[in-house]
Design an enzyme around this catalytic site. Structure first.
Site, PDB file in Angstrom:
ATOM      1  N   CYS A 131       0.848  -1.204   0.000  1.00  0.00           N
ATOM      2  CA  CYS A 131       0.000   0.000   0.000  1.00  0.00           C
ATOM      3  C   CYS A 131       0.880   1.249   0.000  1.00  0.00           C
ATOM      4  O   CYS A 131       0.636   2.193  -0.769  1.00  0.00           O
ATOM      5  CB  CYS A 131      -0.926  -0.033   1.220  1.00  0.00           C
ATOM      6  SG  CYS A 131      -2.058   1.374   1.297  1.00  0.00           S
ATOM      7  N   CYS A 132       1.930   1.264   0.854  1.00  0.00           N
ATOM      8  CA  CYS A 132       2.849   2.415   0.882  1.00  0.00           C
ATOM      9  C   CYS A 132       3.532   2.597  -0.477  1.00  0.00           C
ATOM     10  O   CYS A 132       3.777   3.725  -0.900  1.00  0.00           O
ATOM     11  CB  CYS A 132       3.908   2.227   1.975  1.00  0.00           C
ATOM     12  SG  CYS A 132       3.320   2.528   3.658  1.00  0.00           S
ATOM     13  N   CYS A 216      -0.924   8.575   7.376  1.00  0.00           N
ATOM     14  CA  CYS A 216      -2.279   8.266   6.919  1.00  0.00           C
ATOM     15  C   CYS A 216      -3.163   7.921   8.115  1.00  0.00           C
ATOM     16  O   CYS A 216      -2.697   7.368   9.121  1.00  0.00           O
ATOM     17  CB  CYS A 216      -2.239   7.072   5.971  1.00  0.00           C
ATOM     18  SG  CYS A 216      -1.373   7.393   4.431  1.00  0.00           S
ATOM     19  N   CYS A 219      -3.204   4.400   9.715  1.00  0.00           N
ATOM     20  CA  CYS A 219      -1.901   3.933  10.196  1.00  0.00           C
ATOM     21  C   CYS A 219      -1.303   4.856  11.252  1.00  0.00           C
ATOM     22  O   CYS A 219      -0.101   4.800  11.520  1.00  0.00           O
ATOM     23  CB  CYS A 219      -0.939   3.795   9.020  1.00  0.00           C
ATOM     24  SG  CYS A 219      -1.525   2.630   7.793  1.00  0.00           S
ATOM     25  N   CYS A 244       7.954   3.905   5.998  1.00  0.00           N
ATOM     26  CA  CYS A 244       7.152   3.587   4.818  1.00  0.00           C
ATOM     27  C   CYS A 244       8.036   3.398   3.595  1.00  0.00           C
ATOM     28  O   CYS A 244       7.572   2.993   2.549  1.00  0.00           O
ATOM     29  CB  CYS A 244       6.148   4.692   4.552  1.00  0.00           C
ATOM     30  SG  CYS A 244       6.928   6.295   4.336  1.00  0.00           S
TER      31      CYS A 244
HETATM   32  S1  SF4 Z   1       0.720   4.691   5.693  1.00  0.00           S
HETATM   33 FE1  SF4 Z   1      -0.952   3.122   5.689  1.00  0.00          FE
HETATM   34  S2  SF4 Z   1      -2.628   3.916   4.380  1.00  0.00           S
HETATM   35 FE2  SF4 Z   1      -0.768   5.192   4.057  1.00  0.00          FE
HETATM   36  S3  SF4 Z   1       0.160   4.340   2.262  1.00  0.00           S
HETATM   37 FE3  SF4 Z   1       1.150   3.314   3.992  1.00  0.00          FE
HETATM   38  S4  SF4 Z   1      -0.098   1.495   4.445  1.00  0.00           S
HETATM   39 FE4  SF4 Z   1      -1.286   2.767   3.039  1.00  0.00          FE
END
Ligand code: SF4
Length: 251
Positions: A131-132, A216, A219, A244
């Site tokens: 996701c990151c 985010c 998170c 991240c």
């Molecule tokens: S911090 Fe969480 S929601 Fe944001 S990009 Fe990374 S995994 Fe995805």
């Protein structure tokens, strides 16, 4: 209920709680200003990466106050808090330096949510990092394309992983041609909030609710007394995984 028992003290703001400068704050500020001037003069094209946290708004304020030729970019991941998005709008409206907003590729986000599910980030480090990668790393690569240097807001006291952070990081010059500046590397949390208070810098109100580090929404959580600075980021993972990728050094 008596008047005494009904009394509730007003919660202190982040500036009231934290604005306590170090003894050598004035020297640190002068060194930071000199480093930013040098970065703008010698490392064009350069940009500031801002997540709109306390350290980031200090750097952006300095860039504006010194009238430096340094644009600022923000990674709008699609999962930021409403408070962060509101601050982004205010920053875009008031900043002298241009604010560039980078968003993830729509089709990549849709594909990830369809195949893995929105909440799969809690299932494994691999899925969280995937996701990151989509929401942060790929837009970051676009933001840094063609740049000679970038300015980050890492401070040494933020975590063990950042404890050795240099003011000028040249570890990616050979591979990516990029120098990274960490002008606040030796600033304390009290220094950051002293600057914000002294200069009336607009900041994310989540800092008033015990969010020292803001990413985010899914998170990031508030921290409790005694917890480490970044304890509220990816709190379900091991300490060693808590980045991240934006500031992870090559092996
Ligand atoms: S911090 Fe969480 S929601 Fe944001 S990009 Fe990374 S995994 Fe995805």
């Amino acid at each position: 209920m008596s008047e005494v028992s009904a009394f509730k003290p007003r919660p202190l703001s982040a500036t009231e709680l934290h604005a306590k400068p170090s003894a050598d704050y004035a020297t640190k500020l002068a060194e930071t200003q000199a480093l930013l001037r040098r970065a703008a003069a010698e490392f064009q094209p350069i940009t500031q990466a801002s997540s709109l946290g306390a350290e980031d708004v200090v750097i952006t304020h300095l860039i504006n106050a010194l009238a430096l030729d340094i644009p600022v970019f923000v990674l709008e991941t699609g999962r930021l808090h409403a408070e962060t998005l509101a601050l982004l709008e205010r920053t875009e409206a008031h900043s002298r330096a241009p604010i560039e907003v980078y968003r993830p590729r729509h089709e990549a986000v849709i594909g990830f949510v369809r195949d893995q599910g929105q909440d799969s980030i809690y299932q494994s480090i691999e899925l969280r990092k995937a996701c990151c990668q989509i929401r942060k790393m790929e837009p970051l690569a676009r933001a840094l394309a063609g740049k000679k240097a970038w300015i980050a807001c890492l401070r040494r006291e933020q975590s063990k992983a950042r404890a050795e952070g240099p003011l000028i990081d040249e570890s990616e010059v050979a591979t990516k041609g990029l120098t990274k500046f960490n002008p606040l590397a030796n600033w304390s949390w009290g220094d950051v909030w002293h600057y914000i208070a002294e200069n009336r810098v607009d900041y994310n109100p989540l800092h008033d609710q015990f969010f020292p580090s803001i990413g985010c929404a899914p998170c990031t959580r508030a921290i409790s007394l005694g917890e480490e600075f970044r304890a509220g980021r990816w709190w379900w993972e091991d300490e060693s995984a808590k980045e991240c990728g934006l500031h992870v050094k090559p092996a």
